[in-house]
Design a protein around this motif. Structure first.
Motif, PDB file in Angstrom:
ATOM      1  N   THR A  57       3.738  12.053  12.607  1.00 48.40           N
ATOM      2  CA  THR A  57       2.382  11.092  12.693  1.00 48.40           C
ATOM      3  C   THR A  57       1.002  11.910  13.117  1.00 48.40           C
ATOM      4  OG1 THR A  57       2.928  11.663  15.794  1.00 48.40           O
ATOM      5  CG2 THR A  57       4.409  10.437  15.399  1.00 48.40           C
ATOM      6  N   ALA A  58       0.611  10.748  13.062  1.00 50.34           N
ATOM      7  CA  ALA A  58      -1.289  11.644  13.601  1.00 50.34           C
ATOM      8  C   ALA A  58      -1.355  12.754  14.234  1.00 50.34           C
ATOM      9  CB  ALA A  58      -2.257  10.375  13.435  1.00 50.34           C
ATOM     10  N   PHE A  59      -0.791  12.960  14.886  1.00 53.65           N
ATOM     11  CA  PHE A  59      -0.634  13.802  15.884  1.00 53.65           C
ATOM     12  C   PHE A  59       0.573  15.300  15.667  1.00 53.65           C
ATOM     13  CE2 PHE A  59      -1.960  11.345  19.363  1.00 53.65           C
ATOM     14  CZ  PHE A  59      -2.972  10.987  19.377  1.00 53.65           C
ATOM     15  N   GLU A  60       1.354  14.359  14.894  1.00 52.06           N
ATOM     16  CA  GLU A  60       1.973  16.072  13.845  1.00 52.06           C
ATOM     17  C   GLU A  60       0.953  16.558  12.731  1.00 52.06           C
ATOM     18  OE1 GLU A  60       6.382  14.305  15.569  1.00 52.06           O
ATOM     19  OE2 GLU A  60       6.029  13.694  13.854  1.00 52.06           O
ATOM     20  N   LEU A  61       0.643  15.467  11.800  1.00 50.00           N
ATOM     21  CA  LEU A  61       0.127  16.112  10.549  1.00 50.00           C
ATOM     22  C   LEU A  61      -0.982  17.126  10.918  1.00 50.00           C
ATOM     23  CD1 LEU A  61       0.250  12.443   9.127  1.00 50.00           C
ATOM     24  CD2 LEU A  61       1.766  14.987   8.407  1.00 50.00           C
TER      25      LEU A  61
ATOM     26  N   LEU B 199       0.689  -1.749  -0.326  1.00 45.15           N
ATOM     27  CA  LEU B 199       0.092  -0.345   0.021  1.00 45.15           C
ATOM     28  C   LEU B 199       0.467   1.585   0.018  1.00 45.15           C
ATOM     29  CD1 LEU B 199      -3.071  -0.973   2.480  1.00 45.15           C
ATOM     30  CD2 LEU B 199      -3.147  -1.118   0.337  1.00 45.15           C
ATOM     31  N   SER B 200       0.427   2.723  -1.113  1.00 50.69           N
ATOM     32  CA  SER B 200       0.881   3.561  -0.623  1.00 50.69           C
ATOM     33  C   SER B 200       0.006   4.520  -0.531  1.00 50.69           C
ATOM     34  CB  SER B 200       1.875   3.794  -2.124  1.00 50.69           C
ATOM     35  OG  SER B 200       0.335   4.038  -3.229  1.00 50.69           O
ATOM     36  N   LEU B 201       0.507   6.023   0.071  1.00 51.64           N
ATOM     37  CA  LEU B 201      -0.372   6.577   0.518  1.00 51.64           C
ATOM     38  C   LEU B 201      -1.059   7.199  -0.778  1.00 51.64           C
ATOM     39  CD1 LEU B 201       1.867   8.445   3.192  1.00 51.64           C
ATOM     40  CD2 LEU B 201      -0.196   7.540   3.441  1.00 51.64           C
ATOM     41  N   GLY B 202      -0.514   7.388  -1.934  1.00 51.88           N
ATOM     42  CA  GLY B 202      -1.527   7.824  -2.882  1.00 51.88           C
ATOM     43  C   GLY B 202      -2.412   6.663  -3.709  1.00 51.88           C
ATOM     44  N   GLY B 203      -2.024   5.752  -3.186  1.00 52.33           N
ATOM     45  CA  GLY B 203      -3.283   4.746  -3.213  1.00 52.33           C
ATOM     46  C   GLY B 203      -3.840   4.700  -3.058  1.00 52.33           C
TER      47      GLY B 203
ATOM     48  N   ALA C  95      -3.015   4.447   6.235  1.00 53.50           N
ATOM     49  CA  ALA C  95      -2.539   5.912   6.338  1.00 53.50           C
ATOM     50  C   ALA C  95      -1.191   5.933   7.306  1.00 53.50           C
ATOM     51  CB  ALA C  95      -3.424   6.576   5.261  1.00 53.50           C
ATOM     52  N   ASP C  96      -1.626   5.893   8.770  1.00 52.05           N
ATOM     53  CA  ASP C  96      -1.026   6.869   9.283  1.00 52.05           C
ATOM     54  C   ASP C  96      -0.098   5.606   9.517  1.00 52.05           C
ATOM     55  OD1 ASP C  96      -2.906   8.623  10.694  1.00 52.05           O
ATOM     56  OD2 ASP C  96      -3.518   7.320  12.068  1.00 52.05           O
ATOM     57  N   ILE C  97       0.600   4.488   9.502  1.00 50.47           N
ATOM     58  CA  ILE C  97       1.496   3.758   9.604  1.00 50.47           C
ATOM     59  C   ILE C  97       2.680   3.853   8.687  1.00 50.47           C
ATOM     60  CG2 ILE C  97       2.110   0.931   9.602  1.00 50.47           C
ATOM     61  CD1 ILE C  97      -0.411   0.455  11.406  1.00 50.47           C
ATOM     62  N   ILE C  98       1.429   4.071   7.437  1.00 52.76           N
ATOM     63  CA  ILE C  98       2.296   4.119   5.890  1.00 52.76           C
ATOM     64  C   ILE C  98       3.246   5.429   5.950  1.00 52.76           C
ATOM     65  CG2 ILE C  98       2.559   4.864   3.436  1.00 52.76           C
ATOM     66  CD1 ILE C  98       0.632   2.923   3.792  1.00 52.76           C
ATOM     67  N   ARG C  99       2.536   6.593   6.380  1.00 53.76           N
ATOM     68  CA  ARG C  99       3.575   7.935   6.486  1.00 53.76           C
ATOM     69  C   ARG C  99       4.655   7.875   7.693  1.00 53.76           C
ATOM     70  NH1 ARG C  99       2.078  13.589   5.285  1.00 53.76           N
ATOM     71  NH2 ARG C  99       4.517  14.124   5.863  1.00 53.76           N
ATOM     72  N   GLU C 100       4.191   7.095   9.271  1.00 56.14           N
ATOM     73  CA  GLU C 100       5.312   7.177   9.963  1.00 56.14           C
ATOM     74  C   GLU C 100       6.277   6.670   9.491  1.00 56.14           C
ATOM     75  OE1 GLU C 100       5.850   6.722  14.536  1.00 56.14           O
ATOM     76  OE2 GLU C 100       3.160   6.119  14.010  1.00 56.14           O
TER      77      GLU C 100
END
Length: 182
Positions: A168-172, A49-53, A157-162
């Protein structure tokens, strides 16, 4: 839960359901915040999985469910021949174009759900390769399904971004709000 969804106005079930869908959409949108198309297409974890996908997928899925509820075919037909394109950006697709499409889909969902006479209204979902039998589904069911589907992928998405850059989600959330986390 990274953001807070305020309690609905008394008796506003539609508003509550739409607010929870929007909260989860926000998680998907924030996951691509500040990324290039190349970063969003990367697969930094054990998954393909990718974020764009994921962004593309949740937009297509939401559009497809609302189209079915309206008695229309989904804008994109997926089967064995093109399923592999469901979770990746292809051709001239970009994060920007997928975000714009997702915004349009979200507005259509909001308008349709708010204008429906009742959340108890039903539509026929015919048997498909992924649906074992014909069944009647309510608009309430569609809203709950969209919350579940989007939340599942927002977690991915949280896991992929990190994994990608440590954000992290909080930082975003803080970045989106123009502040800093911590």
């Amino acid at each position: 839960m990274v953001t807070h969804v305020p309690a609905e106005a008394h008796g506003d079930e539609r508003g509550a359901l739409l607010s929870f869908i929007e909260e989860q959409r926000g998680g998907i949108r924030r996951a691509v915040l500040g990324l290039t198309d190349e970063q969003a297409a990367s697969t930094p974890s054990a998954s393909e999985l990718s974020l764009g996908g994921l962004l593309k997928h949740v937009a297509e899925v939401e559009q497809g469910w609302i189209a079915r509820a309206k008695g229309e075919p989904p804008a994109v037909h997926r089967d064995e021949s093109n399923w592999h394109e469901c979770f990746r950006l292809v051709h001239d697709e970009s994060v920007e174009s997928c975000l714009a499409y997702y915004e349009k889909v979200a507005a259509e969902t909001e308008s349709f759900i708010r204008s429906a006479p009742s959340l108890d209204d039903t539509f026929l979902l015919e048997k498909t390769s992924w649906n074992p039998k014909d069944e009647w589904l309510s608009l309430r069911w569609v809203c709950l399904h969209l919350i579940r589907e989007t939340a599942r992928h927002a977690g991915h998405a949280d896991i992929i971004r990190e994994s990608l850059d440590g954000a992290t989600a909080f930082e975003l959330v803080a970045k989106e709000q123009g502040s800093s986390w911590g």
